[in-house]
Design a protein around this motif. Structure first.
Motif, PDB file in Angstrom:
ATOM      1  N   THR A  86       0.808  -1.271  -0.177  1.00 26.76           N
ATOM      2  CA  THR A  86       0.102  -0.019   0.145  1.00 26.76           C
ATOM      3  C   THR A  86       0.776   1.197  -0.032  1.00 26.76           C
ATOM      4  O   THR A  86       1.875   1.280   0.765  1.00 26.76           O
ATOM      5  CB  THR A  86      -0.878   0.130   1.222  1.00 26.76           C
ATOM      6  N   ARG A  87       0.495   2.202  -0.900  1.00 29.37           N
ATOM      7  CA  ARG A  87       1.198   3.298  -0.845  1.00 29.37           C
ATOM      8  C   ARG A  87       0.380   4.700  -1.457  1.00 29.37           C
ATOM      9  O   ARG A  87      -0.503   4.115  -2.539  1.00 29.37           O
ATOM     10  CB  ARG A  87       2.644   3.267  -1.696  1.00 29.37           C
ATOM     11  N   ALA A  88       0.503   5.688  -0.921  1.00 28.85           N
ATOM     12  CA  ALA A  88       0.020   6.791  -1.284  1.00 28.85           C
ATOM     13  C   ALA A  88      -1.615   6.487  -1.374  1.00 28.85           C
ATOM     14  O   ALA A  88      -2.343   7.062  -2.630  1.00 28.85           O
ATOM     15  CB  ALA A  88       0.404   7.374  -2.626  1.00 28.85           C
ATOM     16  N   GLY A  89      -2.203   5.807  -0.686  1.00 31.45           N
ATOM     17  CA  GLY A  89      -3.538   5.476  -0.572  1.00 31.45           C
ATOM     18  C   GLY A  89      -4.200   4.416  -1.593  1.00 31.45           C
ATOM     19  O   GLY A  89      -5.228   4.125  -1.772  1.00 31.45           O
ATOM     20  N   LEU A  90      -2.860   3.825  -2.447  1.00 33.36           N
ATOM     21  CA  LEU A  90      -3.388   2.580  -3.461  1.00 33.36           C
ATOM     22  C   LEU A  90      -2.925   1.283  -2.938  1.00 33.36           C
ATOM     23  O   LEU A  90      -1.954   1.186  -2.127  1.00 33.36           O
ATOM     24  CB  LEU A  90      -2.471   2.978  -4.664  1.00 33.36           C
ATOM     25  N   ARG A  91      -3.555   0.388  -2.848  1.00 36.46           N
ATOM     26  CA  ARG A  91      -3.249  -1.059  -2.899  1.00 36.46           C
ATOM     27  C   ARG A  91      -2.721  -1.557  -4.202  1.00 36.46           C
ATOM     28  O   ARG A  91      -3.131  -1.460  -5.404  1.00 36.46           O
ATOM     29  CB  ARG A  91      -4.599  -1.839  -2.739  1.00 36.46           C
ATOM     30  N   VAL A  92      -1.375  -1.838  -4.267  1.00 38.06           N
ATOM     31  CA  VAL A  92      -0.779  -2.259  -5.392  1.00 38.06           C
ATOM     32  C   VAL A  92      -0.506  -3.549  -5.316  1.00 38.06           C
ATOM     33  O   VAL A  92       0.440  -4.286  -4.358  1.00 38.06           O
ATOM     34  CB  VAL A  92       0.798  -1.576  -5.455  1.00 38.06           C
ATOM     35  N   GLU A  93      -0.874  -4.222  -6.407  1.00 39.43           N
ATOM     36  CA  GLU A  93      -0.582  -5.893  -6.550  1.00 39.43           C
ATOM     37  C   GLU A  93       0.260  -6.119  -7.906  1.00 39.43           C
ATOM     38  O   GLU A  93      -0.018  -5.555  -8.816  1.00 39.43           O
ATOM     39  CB  GLU A  93      -2.031  -6.686  -6.497  1.00 39.43           C
ATOM     40  N   ARG A  94       1.498  -6.985  -7.443  1.00 43.39           N
ATOM     41  CA  ARG A  94       2.180  -7.360  -8.470  1.00 43.39           C
ATOM     42  C   ARG A  94       2.020  -8.818  -8.801  1.00 43.39           C
ATOM     43  O   ARG A  94       1.626  -9.562  -8.193  1.00 43.39           O
ATOM     44  CB  ARG A  94       3.623  -6.925  -8.179  1.00 43.39           C
TER      45      ARG A  94
ATOM     46  N   ALA B 107      -0.624  -9.729 -15.014  1.00 43.82           N
ATOM     47  CA  ALA B 107      -0.717  -8.264 -14.908  1.00 43.82           C
ATOM     48  C   ALA B 107       0.611  -8.012 -14.046  1.00 43.82           C
ATOM     49  O   ALA B 107       0.930  -8.405 -13.162  1.00 43.82           O
ATOM     50  CB  ALA B 107      -1.792  -7.303 -14.177  1.00 43.82           C
ATOM     51  N   ASP B 108       1.662  -7.323 -14.666  1.00 43.29           N
ATOM     52  CA  ASP B 108       2.731  -6.829 -13.914  1.00 43.29           C
ATOM     53  C   ASP B 108       2.508  -6.243 -12.656  1.00 43.29           C
ATOM     54  O   ASP B 108       3.017  -6.345 -11.577  1.00 43.29           O
ATOM     55  CB  ASP B 108       3.706  -6.019 -14.971  1.00 43.29           C
ATOM     56  N   VAL B 109       1.643  -5.050 -12.815  1.00 47.92           N
ATOM     57  CA  VAL B 109       1.257  -4.347 -11.588  1.00 47.92           C
ATOM     58  C   VAL B 109      -0.172  -3.785 -11.878  1.00 47.92           C
ATOM     59  O   VAL B 109      -0.472  -3.456 -12.943  1.00 47.92           O
ATOM     60  CB  VAL B 109       2.215  -3.016 -11.353  1.00 47.92           C
ATOM     61  N   VAL B 110      -0.994  -4.045 -10.935  1.00 49.62           N
ATOM     62  CA  VAL B 110      -2.326  -3.353 -10.712  1.00 49.62           C
ATOM     63  C   VAL B 110      -2.525  -2.627  -9.657  1.00 49.62           C
ATOM     64  O   VAL B 110      -2.269  -3.034  -8.535  1.00 49.62           O
ATOM     65  CB  VAL B 110      -3.623  -4.224 -10.813  1.00 49.62           C
ATOM     66  N   GLU B 111      -2.796  -1.240  -9.752  1.00 46.41           N
ATOM     67  CA  GLU B 111      -2.964  -0.332  -8.748  1.00 46.41           C
ATOM     68  C   GLU B 111      -4.354   0.005  -8.457  1.00 46.41           C
ATOM     69  O   GLU B 111      -5.246   0.202  -9.255  1.00 46.41           O
ATOM     70  CB  GLU B 111      -2.467   1.250  -9.079  1.00 46.41           C
ATOM     71  N   PHE B 112      -5.037  -0.296  -7.431  1.00 43.99           N
ATOM     72  CA  PHE B 112      -6.293  -0.337  -6.989  1.00 43.99           C
ATOM     73  C   PHE B 112      -6.709   0.993  -6.360  1.00 43.99           C
ATOM     74  O   PHE B 112      -5.980   1.238  -5.345  1.00 43.99           O
ATOM     75  CB  PHE B 112      -6.726  -1.372  -6.219  1.00 43.99           C
ATOM     76  N   MET B 113      -7.498   1.721  -7.006  1.00 49.83           N
ATOM     77  CA  MET B 113      -7.804   3.211  -6.418  1.00 49.83           C
ATOM     78  C   MET B 113      -8.566   3.028  -5.068  1.00 49.83           C
ATOM     79  O   MET B 113      -9.230   1.645  -4.760  1.00 49.83           O
ATOM     80  CB  MET B 113      -8.644   3.969  -7.401  1.00 49.83           C
TER      81      MET B 113
ATOM     82  N   PRO C 114     -15.349  -0.524 -14.053  1.00 51.27           N
ATOM     83  CA  PRO C 114     -14.901  -0.158 -15.297  1.00 51.27           C
ATOM     84  C   PRO C 114     -13.500  -0.019 -15.136  1.00 51.27           C
ATOM     85  O   PRO C 114     -13.052   0.330 -14.055  1.00 51.27           O
ATOM     86  CB  PRO C 114     -15.828   0.942 -15.543  1.00 51.27           C
ATOM     87  N   VAL C 115     -12.708  -0.298 -16.153  1.00 50.94           N
ATOM     88  CA  VAL C 115     -11.227   0.172 -16.109  1.00 50.94           C
ATOM     89  C   VAL C 115     -11.130   1.139 -17.497  1.00 50.94           C
ATOM     90  O   VAL C 115     -10.771   0.749 -18.518  1.00 50.94           O
ATOM     91  CB  VAL C 115     -10.340  -1.080 -16.245  1.00 50.94           C
TER      92      VAL C 115
END
Length: 208
Positions: free
Chosen positions: A54-62, A77-83, A124-125
């Motif tokens: 988690t960084r800057a309010g985002l959940r980041v999954e690699r 997916a290399d990286v998905v940032e979840f808002m 939606p993306v």
């Protein structure tokens, strides 16, 4: 009801770059490394390790596994940032620098990831990004109607190729210089053979 094996998302990028390259890899299971593929592997070395932060309010999954039942696609997916609201934002890592030609192939792959994420999350993306290691630059990509339609079209084209069990013709152009499969494909030799066949046909054609 007929079932089909899921296509790897990477096949779309291969087809977009060169249909014959896609056929060699996904129909004949042929692959060779060159400096370009090795650089790509080096770029993916970190993001290919699964993890969540988690960084800057985002959940980041690699290295997030992806799938679409509707399109019968699988991938990662290399990286998905979840808002904060749960909207996924896929980021695909590429070596080298962004070029107009390469950007189109990469954007198609990113769009396929976005469609998988929409199906998986129900959200939606509208956008993702391509990160080019050579320029250390993130390029936003709008997942618009044109890209979405292109994903569906290319999936159908790849499936038709696999069903036919026939390799697409060799292109023999500037794409071949960067292709790791050029020695297997032998596009120059195939092009010369086709020119000779056409010449022989014209010699014996009374209307030529």
């Amino acid at each position: 009801m007929e079932t089909t094996d899921p296509l790897p998302i990477s096949a779309l990028q291969h087809w977009s770059y060169c249909p014959r390259q896609c056929g060699l890899i996904h129909l004949e299971q042929a692959f060779e490394d060159n400096v370009h593929t090795l650089r790509g592997q080096a770029v993916h070395a970190r993001v290919d390790e699964p993890g969540i932060e988690t960084r800057a309010g985002l959940r980041v999954e690699r290295a997030l596994p992806l799938a679409s039942e509707a399109l019968s696609l699988i991938g990662k997916a290399d990286v998905v940032e979840f808002m904060p609201n749960g909207t996924p934002y896929p980021v695909e890592y590429k070596h080298g620098r962004a070029t107009n030609m390469q950007h189109g192939h990469d954007a198609l792959q990113l769009a396929a990831q976005a469609l998988c994420l929409e199906e998986m999350t129900g959200r939606p993306v509208p956008e993702g990004a391509l990160f080019y290691a050579g320029s250390k630059r993130r390029v936003p990509v709008a997942i618009n109607a044109t890209l979405r339609a292109a994903v569906v079209q290319v999936v159908a084209q790849i499936r038709a190729m696999l069903a036919s069990r026939r390799l697409p013709p060799a292109v023999n152009d500037k794409r071949c210089r960067a292709c790791s499969l050029v020695d297997i494909c032998q596009p120059a030799a195939l092009a010369a053979r086709e020119r000779q066949a056409a010449l022989r046909a014209s010699l014996f054609d009374p209307d030529a």
